[in-house]
Design an enzyme around this catalytic site. Structure first.
Site, short mmCIF file in Angstrom:
data_model
loop_
_atom_site.label_atom_id
_atom_site.label_comp_id
_atom_site.label_asym_id
_atom_site.label_seq_id
_atom_site.Cartn_x
_atom_site.Cartn_y
_atom_site.Cartn_z
N HIS A 52 9.98 -38.91 34.35
CA HIS A 52 9.70 -38.27 35.59
C HIS A 52 9.79 -38.91 36.81
CE1 HIS A 52 7.71 -34.91 32.70
NE2 HIS A 52 8.70 -35.21 32.35
N GLU A 54 7.65 -39.13 39.19
CA GLU A 54 6.55 -39.83 39.55
C GLU A 54 6.29 -41.10 38.64
OE1 GLU A 54 7.04 -36.72 38.61
OE2 GLU A 54 5.34 -35.58 39.53
N CYS A 82 3.03 -33.23 36.25
CA CYS A 82 2.61 -32.75 35.17
C CYS A 82 1.43 -33.44 34.72
CB CYS A 82 3.95 -32.54 34.10
SG CYS A 82 4.35 -34.35 33.56
N CYS A 85 2.10 -37.16 34.34
CA CYS A 85 2.01 -37.84 35.61
C CYS A 85 1.03 -38.06 36.21
CB CYS A 85 3.29 -37.24 36.56
SG CYS A 85 4.96 -37.43 35.85
ZN LIG Z 1 5.67 -35.68 35.11
#
Ligand SMILES: [Zn+2]
Length: 155
Positions: A52, A54, A82, A85
């Site tokens: 992801h 991040e 999410c 993250c």
């Molecule tokens: Zn994430």
């Protein structure tokens, strides 16, 4: 640069990443008014479900600074982190996280962020992935070794 300007950079990274074949997420890490690292979603490009924006930005920032804690840094991200993250931001000891779109916008885009937040608030027995505790007598051995290690690096 203002929060709005840094955040716009993250949104621009996210939008450009779609054109580059990645997911619609971008992030950057700022310390003392300067960019330390950027990250974009590379899940499908790298065959890595943890790639992801991040997490990618956190990994790059830590390598760039030679640290495993990003105290003093702010993470700007195009979308609300999410659960993975958000936890990564906590583990990285970031000072701040500033996001633009939220979990509901992500759901409208076809992503599971909101669904995973709801799953984490529910009993693990309801998750699509079975998570089972199988407690062996050696369960605490790694932590005993850790506590007994005089040269450990706490984190
Ligand atoms: Zn994430």
């Amino acid at each position: 640069m203002t929060d709005e300007q840094w955040l716009q950079r993250a949104v621009d990274l996210a939008t450009a990443n779609v054109t580059a074949g990645g997911g619609p997420f971008g992030a950057l890490i700022v310390r003392d008014g300067a960019i330390v690292a950027t990250g974009v979603n590379r899940v499908t490009l790298d065959l890595d479900p943890t790639a992801h924006a991040e997490v990618t930005a956190i990994r790059t920032a830590c390598r760039e600074l030679g640290v495993f804690a990003l105290t003093g840094c702010t993470l700007y991200t195009s979308c609300e982190p999410c659960p993975m993250c958000a936890a990564s931001a906590l583990w990285a000891r970031l000072d701040r996280v500033v996001f633009c779109a939220n979990r509901h916008d992500a759901a409208d885009g076809g992503f599971d962020d909101r669904a995973f937040y709801e799953l984490l608030a529910a009993a693990p027995q309801t998750w699509p992935t079975a998570v089972e505790e199988l407690r062996l007598v050696s369960a605490a051995a790694p932590f005993e070794a850790w506590r007994d290690n005089p040269v450990r690096v706490d984190y």
